[in-house]
Design an enzyme around this catalytic site. Structure first.
Site, PDB file in Angstrom:
ATOM      1  N   ASP A 159       0.843  -1.189   0.000  1.00  0.00           N
ATOM      2  CA  ASP A 159       0.000   0.000   0.000  1.00  0.00           C
ATOM      3  C   ASP A 159       0.882   1.244   0.000  1.00  0.00           C
ATOM      4  O   ASP A 159       2.089   1.154   0.235  1.00  0.00           O
ATOM      5  CB  ASP A 159      -0.927   0.001   1.236  1.00  0.00           C
ATOM      6  CG  ASP A 159      -2.222   0.769   0.956  1.00  0.00           C
ATOM      7  OD1 ASP A 159      -3.139   0.717   1.789  1.00  0.00           O
ATOM      8  OD2 ASP A 159      -2.313   1.424  -0.117  1.00  0.00           O
ATOM      9  N   ASP A 160       0.278   2.412  -0.265  1.00  0.00           N
ATOM     10  CA  ASP A 160       1.100   3.636  -0.312  1.00  0.00           C
ATOM     11  C   ASP A 160       1.450   4.094   1.098  1.00  0.00           C
ATOM     12  O   ASP A 160       2.566   4.498   1.382  1.00  0.00           O
ATOM     13  CB  ASP A 160       0.409   4.756  -1.102  1.00  0.00           C
ATOM     14  CG  ASP A 160      -1.031   5.002  -0.620  1.00  0.00           C
ATOM     15  OD1 ASP A 160      -1.653   5.952  -1.129  1.00  0.00           O
ATOM     16  OD2 ASP A 160      -1.523   4.256   0.249  1.00  0.00           O
ATOM     17  N   ASP A 181      -1.948   4.758   8.018  1.00  0.00           N
ATOM     18  CA  ASP A 181      -2.228   5.916   8.889  1.00  0.00           C
ATOM     19  C   ASP A 181      -2.709   5.382  10.242  1.00  0.00           C
ATOM     20  O   ASP A 181      -1.925   5.124  11.120  1.00  0.00           O
ATOM     21  CB  ASP A 181      -3.265   6.827   8.203  1.00  0.00           C
ATOM     22  CG  ASP A 181      -3.434   8.142   8.961  1.00  0.00           C
ATOM     23  OD1 ASP A 181      -3.669   9.169   8.332  1.00  0.00           O
ATOM     24  OD2 ASP A 181      -3.322   8.117  10.207  1.00  0.00           O
TER      25      ASP A 181
HETATM   26  O1  LIG Z   1      -4.262   3.270   7.862  1.00  0.00           O
HETATM   27  P1  LIG Z   1      -5.579   3.880   7.399  1.00  0.00           P
HETATM   28  O2  LIG Z   1      -6.112   4.899   8.352  1.00  0.00           O
HETATM   29  O3  LIG Z   1      -6.581   2.845   7.000  1.00  0.00           O
HETATM   30  O4  LIG Z   1      -5.252   4.786   6.098  1.00  0.00           O
HETATM   31  C1  LIG Z   1      -4.435   4.285   5.074  1.00  0.00           C
HETATM   32  C2  LIG Z   1      -5.281   4.014   3.842  1.00  0.00           C
HETATM   33  O5  LIG Z   1      -5.990   5.225   3.433  1.00  0.00           O
HETATM   34  C3  LIG Z   1      -5.705   5.522   2.074  1.00  0.00           C
HETATM   35  O6  LIG Z   1      -6.612   4.868   1.213  1.00  0.00           O
HETATM   36  P2  LIG Z   1      -8.122   5.396   1.002  1.00  0.00           P
HETATM   37  O7  LIG Z   1      -8.984   4.580   1.906  1.00  0.00           O
HETATM   38  O8  LIG Z   1      -8.098   6.870   1.155  1.00  0.00           O
HETATM   39  O9  LIG Z   1      -8.507   4.996  -0.473  1.00  0.00           O
HETATM   40  P3  LIG Z   1      -7.620   5.122  -1.811  1.00  0.00           P
HETATM   41  O10 LIG Z   1      -6.328   4.311  -1.582  1.00  0.00           O
HETATM   42  O11 LIG Z   1      -8.500   4.500  -2.844  1.00  0.00           O
HETATM   43  O12 LIG Z   1      -7.333   6.566  -2.022  1.00  0.00           O
HETATM   44  C4  LIG Z   1      -4.343   4.919   1.844  1.00  0.00           C
HETATM   45  O13 LIG Z   1      -4.149   4.610   0.468  1.00  0.00           O
HETATM   46  C5  LIG Z   1      -4.358   3.649   2.680  1.00  0.00           C
HETATM   47  O14 LIG Z   1      -4.921   2.585   1.957  1.00  0.00           O
HETATM   48  N1  LIG Z   2      -3.533  11.135   0.602  1.00  0.00           N
HETATM   49  C1  LIG Z   2      -3.595  10.665   1.879  1.00  0.00           C
HETATM   50  N2  LIG Z   2      -4.522   9.734   2.200  1.00  0.00           N
HETATM   51  C2  LIG Z   2      -4.545   9.309   3.486  1.00  0.00           C
HETATM   52  N3  LIG Z   2      -5.376   8.394   4.085  1.00  0.00           N
HETATM   53  C3  LIG Z   2      -5.015   8.327   5.379  1.00  0.00           C
HETATM   54  N4  LIG Z   2      -3.974   9.148   5.643  1.00  0.00           N
HETATM   55  C4  LIG Z   2      -3.668   9.775   4.468  1.00  0.00           C
HETATM   56  C5  LIG Z   2      -2.686  10.760   4.098  1.00  0.00           C
HETATM   57  O1  LIG Z   2      -1.873  11.250   4.896  1.00  0.00           O
HETATM   58  N5  LIG Z   2      -2.708  11.166   2.793  1.00  0.00           N
HETATM   59 MG   LIG Z   3      -5.677   3.327   0.046  1.00  0.00          MG
END
Ligand SMILES: O=P(O)(O)OC[C@H]1O[C@H](OP(=O)(O)OP(=O)(O)O)[C@H](O)[C@@H]1O
Ligand SMILES: Nc1nc2[nH]cnc2c(=O)[nH]1
Ligand SMILES: [Mg+2]
Length: 165
Positions: A99-100, A103
């Site tokens: 994952d990227d 959080d």
């Molecule tokens: O540890 P957490 O609090 O769960 O946050 C981390 C997740 O939040 C973001 O995804 P998001 O749910 O925003 O969806 P996306 O990747 O499709 O943008 C990010 O890419 C992680 O997958």
């Molecule tokens: N783009 C982005 N998405 C999130 N989802 C949870 N934390 C983050 C953050 O720091 N940046």
């Molecule tokens: Mg995500």
């Protein structure tokens, strides 16, 4: 979306590529991996870079969406991991989940339960979710909002002098 008193960490494509390659280097010695599972959508780009660097040809996705208080973890799975990857894991295959960022760790917690023996890696980690990942490159403070290259554009900024150029 971030709120005004948060710090912001804008990441360019160049920086994100470097950091994702650094993650691949870190993972190289822990492989070889039989498949990579990207957590959509943020994990798609780093997973593609890691798959290329580690020559992993089996690329799978799990689509997770964070909702506010929809359920205790606030995570809804929109698309499950496909059966062949579960088979691979059952036969002792080494699975890498990418994952990227992590959080709160809620997304990682839900996905880890699907593949408990997998190696979980993210490019960035915040303190609250740090213990949910096995490998990450850069820690950022909990009150930092990371802006990824796909969220950004190059924009005009006025001269320091405040005059017109
Ligand atoms: O540890 P957490 O609090 O769960 O946050 C981390 C997740 O939040 C973001 O995804 P998001 O749910 O925003 O969806 P996306 O990747 O499709 O943008 C990010 O890419 C992680 O997958
Ligand atoms: N783009 C982005 N998405 C999130 N989802 C949870 N934390 C983050 C953050 O720091 N940046
Ligand atoms: Mg995500």
């Amino acid at each position: 979306m971030s709120n005004p008193n948060q710090k912001s960490f804008p990441v360019t494509w160049d920086q994100f590529h470097r950091d994702s390659r650094a993650l691949a280097w870190r993972l190289a010695s822990l492989g070889p991996f039989d498949a990579v599972v990207a957590i959509a959508r943020g994990g798609l780009v780093p997973a593609a870079i890691v798959a290329r660097e580690l020559n992993i040809r089996t690329v799978e996705t799990v689509a997770a969406k964070s909702y506010d208080h929809q359920n205790q973890s606030g995570i809804k799975i929109l698309k499950e991991i496909s059966q062949p990857v579960f088979e691979l894991a059952k036969q002792g295959g080494k699975i890498l989940i990418v994952d990227d960022l992590v959080d709160t760790g809620n997304t990682a917690r839900v996905v880890r339960e699907m593949l408990p023996g997998a190696h979980f890696a993210t490019v960035y980690a915040k303190p609250k979710g740090r213990e949910m990942v096995d490998t990450f490159i850069t820690e950022v403070s909990q009150d930092t909002w990371i802006f990824f290259p796909w969220d950004l554009d190059v924009a005009y900024v006025a001269p320091i002098s405040g005059g017109t150029d």
